[in-house]
Design a protein around this motif. Structure first.
Motif, PDB file in Angstrom:
ATOM      1  N   TRP A   1     -10.163  -2.468  -7.258  1.00 27.81           N
ATOM      2  CA  TRP A   1      -9.382  -3.485  -6.542  1.00 27.81           C
ATOM      3  C   TRP A   1      -9.815  -4.858  -7.030  1.00 27.81           C
ATOM      4  CZ3 TRP A   1     -11.097  -7.346  -3.173  1.00 27.81           C
ATOM      5  CH2 TRP A   1     -10.106  -7.997  -2.450  1.00 27.81           C
TER       6      TRP A   1
ATOM      7  N   VAL B   1     -11.876   0.128  -0.517  1.00 26.89           N
ATOM      8  CA  VAL B   1     -11.244  -0.450  -1.703  1.00 26.89           C
ATOM      9  C   VAL B   1     -12.020  -0.042  -2.947  1.00 26.89           C
ATOM     10  CG1 VAL B   1     -10.190  -2.384  -0.480  1.00 26.89           C
ATOM     11  CG2 VAL B   1     -12.440  -2.679  -1.467  1.00 26.89           C
TER      12      VAL B   1
ATOM     13  N   VAL C   1     -15.708  -6.297   1.738  1.00 27.45           N
ATOM     14  CA  VAL C   1     -15.072  -5.132   1.126  1.00 27.45           C
ATOM     15  C   VAL C   1     -16.103  -4.177   0.544  1.00 27.45           C
ATOM     16  CG1 VAL C   1     -12.906  -6.327   0.600  1.00 27.45           C
ATOM     17  CG2 VAL C   1     -14.764  -6.351  -1.071  1.00 27.45           C
TER      18      VAL C   1
ATOM     19  N   LEU D   1      -7.476  -4.144   4.639  1.00 29.01           N
ATOM     20  CA  LEU D   1      -7.049  -3.489   3.403  1.00 29.01           C
ATOM     21  C   LEU D   1      -7.287  -1.993   3.535  1.00 29.01           C
ATOM     22  CD1 LEU D   1      -8.697  -5.860   0.768  1.00 29.01           C
ATOM     23  CD2 LEU D   1      -6.315  -5.875   1.561  1.00 29.01           C
TER      24      LEU D   1
ATOM     25  N   GLY E   1     -11.998  -4.494   4.001  1.00 27.57           N
ATOM     26  CA  GLY E   1     -11.552  -3.196   3.499  1.00 27.57           C
ATOM     27  C   GLY E   1     -12.743  -2.311   3.221  1.00 27.57           C
TER      28      GLY E   1
ATOM     29  N   THR F   1       0.835  -1.204   0.000  1.00 27.22           N
ATOM     30  CA  THR F   1       0.000   0.000   0.000  1.00 27.22           C
ATOM     31  C   THR F   1       0.870   1.254   0.000  1.00 27.22           C
ATOM     32  OG1 THR F   1      -1.787  -1.163   1.133  1.00 27.22           O
ATOM     33  CG2 THR F   1      -1.802   1.243   1.254  1.00 27.22           C
TER      34      THR F   1
END
Length: 188
Positions: free
Chosen positions: A141, A138, A157, A108, A135, A74
């Protein structure tokens, strides 16, 4: 590469306003924007979870190694404001074949790396009360070639985009989740 150079010199391709970057589609508003996107796409690093200490033997706790790899990948991402919108590049996290045991949810962050497995590595969470991967920011992604086993929600996510989340999940297997295997946050 020659393919990118040919694409950069083909104005008809740019006029279509779509440029393929790192297996994702990015909207390009002009040839200048497209050139910036191509520059961002060149040299995107790939991080290997084994380089951060992941073992993948089904016994060792690989959680810290995975989170360190995610955090380092990241940090390599770039987010550049340009002509009223944001151009993003991100690294890739490569997960070699193996059986990885996780004891905590992998988080994430924004601009998290794409996850790519080799021969469908297993990421196993024994705690049915924890998600495997979470996450909340995101965007653009992807997760490809993984086998997620156990846990509550295996992929949890999303993002706050109301028009497009651009999350790609491909060639993945999901087994033995205590909740939803894939759970998208609203409004993703």
């Amino acid at each position: 590469s020659e393919g990118w150079r040919a694409l950069a010199n083909d104005s008809d391709t740019f006029d279509r306003h779509l440029v393929a970057v790192n297996s994702a589609r990015c909207e390009a508003r002009s040839k200048t924007v497209a050139m910036v996107i191509l520059t961002l796409a060149s040299g995107l690093p790939t991080f290997n979870v084994r380089d951060f200490g992941a073992v993948g033997d089904a016994t060792a706790d690989d959680t810290a190694a995975f989170q360190a790899a995610i955090d380092n990948a990241t940090a390599a991402a770039r987010d550049l404001p340009f002509e009223g919108f944001s151009l993003q590049s991100r690294a890739e996290l490569f997960i070699p074949r193996g059986h990885y045991r996780l004891t905590r949810t992998l988080t994430l962050p924004r601009l998290a790396p794409d996850l790519r497995g080799e021969s469908r590595p297993v990421l196993r969470m024994d705690d049915a009360a924890q998600d495997i991967i979470f996450g909340s920011a995101v965007w653009r992604w992807q997760a490809t070639g993984l086998h997620l086993a156990g846990g509550k929600s295996q992929l949890h996510v999303g993002n706050n985009n109301t028009d497009r989340g651009q999350i790609l999940i491909a060639d993945c297997t999901f087994t033995a989740s205590a909740g939803a295997a894939i759970r998208l946050l609203e409004p993703s």
